[in-house]
Design a protein around this motif. Structure first.
Motif, mmCIF file in Angstrom:
data_model
loop_
_atom_site.group_PDB
_atom_site.id
_atom_site.type_symbol
_atom_site.label_atom_id
_atom_site.label_comp_id
_atom_site.label_asym_id
_atom_site.label_seq_id
_atom_site.Cartn_x
_atom_site.Cartn_y
_atom_site.Cartn_z
ATOM 1 N N ALA A 61 0.952 -1.170 0.118
ATOM 2 C CA ALA A 61 -0.061 0.028 -0.189
ATOM 3 C C ALA A 61 0.841 1.305 0.108
ATOM 4 C CB ALA A 61 -0.845 0.134 1.176
ATOM 5 N N VAL A 62 2.062 1.220 0.831
ATOM 6 C CA VAL A 62 2.869 2.527 0.718
ATOM 7 C C VAL A 62 3.565 2.512 -0.574
ATOM 8 C CG1 VAL A 62 5.106 3.219 1.496
ATOM 9 C CG2 VAL A 62 3.636 2.370 3.326
ATOM 10 N N GLY A 63 3.853 1.489 -1.320
ATOM 11 C CA GLY A 63 4.537 1.387 -2.450
ATOM 12 C C GLY A 63 3.462 2.278 -3.616
ATOM 13 N N ASP A 64 2.444 1.727 -3.528
ATOM 14 C CA ASP A 64 1.248 2.085 -4.386
ATOM 15 C C ASP A 64 0.915 3.647 -4.149
ATOM 16 O OD1 ASP A 64 -1.308 2.419 -5.685
ATOM 17 O OD2 ASP A 64 -2.394 1.026 -4.472
ATOM 18 N N ALA A 65 0.749 4.183 -2.807
ATOM 19 C CA ALA A 65 0.478 5.485 -2.615
ATOM 20 C C ALA A 65 1.856 6.513 -2.910
ATOM 21 C CB ALA A 65 0.303 5.702 -1.173
ATOM 22 N N LEU A 66 3.199 5.763 -2.868
ATOM 23 C CA LEU A 66 4.287 6.534 -3.255
ATOM 24 C C LEU A 66 4.183 6.983 -4.889
ATOM 25 C CD1 LEU A 66 7.007 7.586 -2.140
ATOM 26 C CD2 LEU A 66 7.976 5.701 -2.762
ATOM 27 N N GLY A 67 3.857 5.922 -5.509
ATOM 28 C CA GLY A 67 3.755 6.067 -7.005
ATOM 29 C C GLY A 67 2.446 6.787 -7.563
ATOM 30 N N ALA A 68 1.618 6.717 -6.816
ATOM 31 C CA ALA A 68 0.265 7.189 -7.359
ATOM 32 C C ALA A 68 0.249 8.508 -8.131
ATOM 33 C CB ALA A 68 -0.881 6.984 -6.423
ATOM 34 N N PRO A 69 0.717 9.568 -7.465
ATOM 35 C CA PRO A 69 0.715 11.109 -7.825
ATOM 36 C C PRO A 69 1.781 11.109 -9.173
ATOM 37 C CG PRO A 69 1.143 11.011 -5.628
ATOM 38 C CD PRO A 69 1.364 9.269 -5.735
#
Length: 348
Positions: A13-21
């Motif tokens: 989830a952290v990697g997902d949120a880090l890359g989303a923007p």
């Protein structure tokens, strides 16, 4: 073991949120803004459909196990299809062929969380396949897609499925992605995560997964992408330009190869996730998959606390990870029939 379960889903989830923007930004734009090491913090802490769907895969696993223990029989594909239909309902739509569904079929404790009832750039293949799928034929091939939407969500299977992990993950991916590569990449990821949580180091887990992959028809694309990633990792310095040599991550084998490469070359989880999202492509998915691998390997303790503090719905992700662990590894959490928390995870 609990730390590995929590680490896997939370780091994903952290990697997902880090890359989303930065998902649709070019490498030059990312480097100009953040530098060559990529973003240091979660911009808004919001994860995407990658983690949303991962949570519903975990829910489907627990429900399938509860159903098998209560009924003595279970069609796992149908249970997972219902779980995905619940996710579909959080995206504001529903299946066209869900003629026997009532409101309770499309509700769970996850669908009741307001923060999950948002569209976070869901893949059109996932949406279209789930809208069109007929429950009477859960594994009918509906498309020829090998997008990364199948592989990004299968980590819970590697954590919690005791046997037949590769094939199980392929079948869950096939609910939305019909191309062999879209399925086999998902099977591969689940298999290496299973090896890791059973005690293997990353290198042996990668190699055993490749040996399993090679036994399946149409494995060449996925195997070639992984071999390129490993060959590059032997000579790489761990730069964004090297990541881009493996593709953009929009398709399954590229997302998998990028994630395996970053997990291999980076010195720690933080560096690996920053590298995994710093490219001109599907940054949230490659960040998510890399997080799943290294979170399972190192446990929750490897995730920087500032990232956990910044992550939206952290407690929800952590609860699902803990429930998944308790349903498979904590006998004291089960009732006399071996069922875990029927109220939250009814086997229907």
């Amino acid at each position: 073991m609990l730390s590995r379960f929590r680490g896997c889903l939370l780091a994903g989830a952290v990697g997902d949120a880090l890359g989303a923007p930065i998902e649709f930004a070019s490498l030059d734009e990312i480097v100009d803004h953040f530098g060559p090491q990529g973003p240091e913090d979660l911009e808004d802490g919001l994860f995407t459909d990658d983690t949303q769907m991962t949570l519903f895969v975990a829910e489907g696993l627990i429900r399938a196990r509860n159903r098998a223990r209560s009924k003595g029989i279970c069609c796992t594909e149908s249970v997972h299809l219902l779980a995905f239909w619940r996710w579909l309902s959080t995206q504001g739509t529903r299946p066209r062929h869900g003629y026997n569904l009532d409101s309770s079929d499309l509700r769970s404790w996850l669908t009741d969380i307001p923060g999950l009832n948002h569209r976070r750039a869901p893949g059109m293949t996932c949406l279209g396949s789930l809208e069109a799928r007929d429950p009477a034929e859960p594994l009918e091939v509906l498309n020829n897609s090998k997008g990364c939407g199948g592989v990004m969500r299968t980590a819970p299977i590697g954590l919690a499925q005791p046997g037949g992990v590769f094939s199980y993950a392929c079948d869950v991916a096939a609910l939305t992605h019909g191309h062999p590569t879209g399925r086999l990449a998902a099977g591969y990821l689940a298999s290496i995560i299973h090896e890791i949580v059973e005690g293997a180091d990353l290198g042996p887990a990668i190699q055993r997964g490749m040996a399993e992959l090679a036994h399946h028809p149409h494995h060449e694309e996925t195997l070639n992408a992984l071999e390129l990633a490993l060959a590059l990792a032997e000579i790489a310095e761990g730069t964004p330009e090297e990541v881009e040599r493996l593709g953009a991550g929009w398709i399954a084998e590229e997302a998998l190869a990028i994630s395996v490469f970053c997990a291999q070359v980076a010195p720690d989880l933080e560096s690996a996730l920053r590298l995994a999202v710093t490219h001109s492509g599907d940054s949230d998915s490659t960040g998510c998959i890399t997080g799943h691998i290294l979170g399972a390997l190192h446990g929750i303790e490897a995730i920087p606390q500032r990232w956990l503090d910044q992550l939206d719905l952290k407690d929800v992700v952590d609860t699902v990870a803990t429930d998944l662990y308790r349903s498979t590894h904590d006998r004291d959490a089960l009732d006399d029939d071996g069922i875990y928390d029927w109220k939250r995870y009814p086997g229907v």
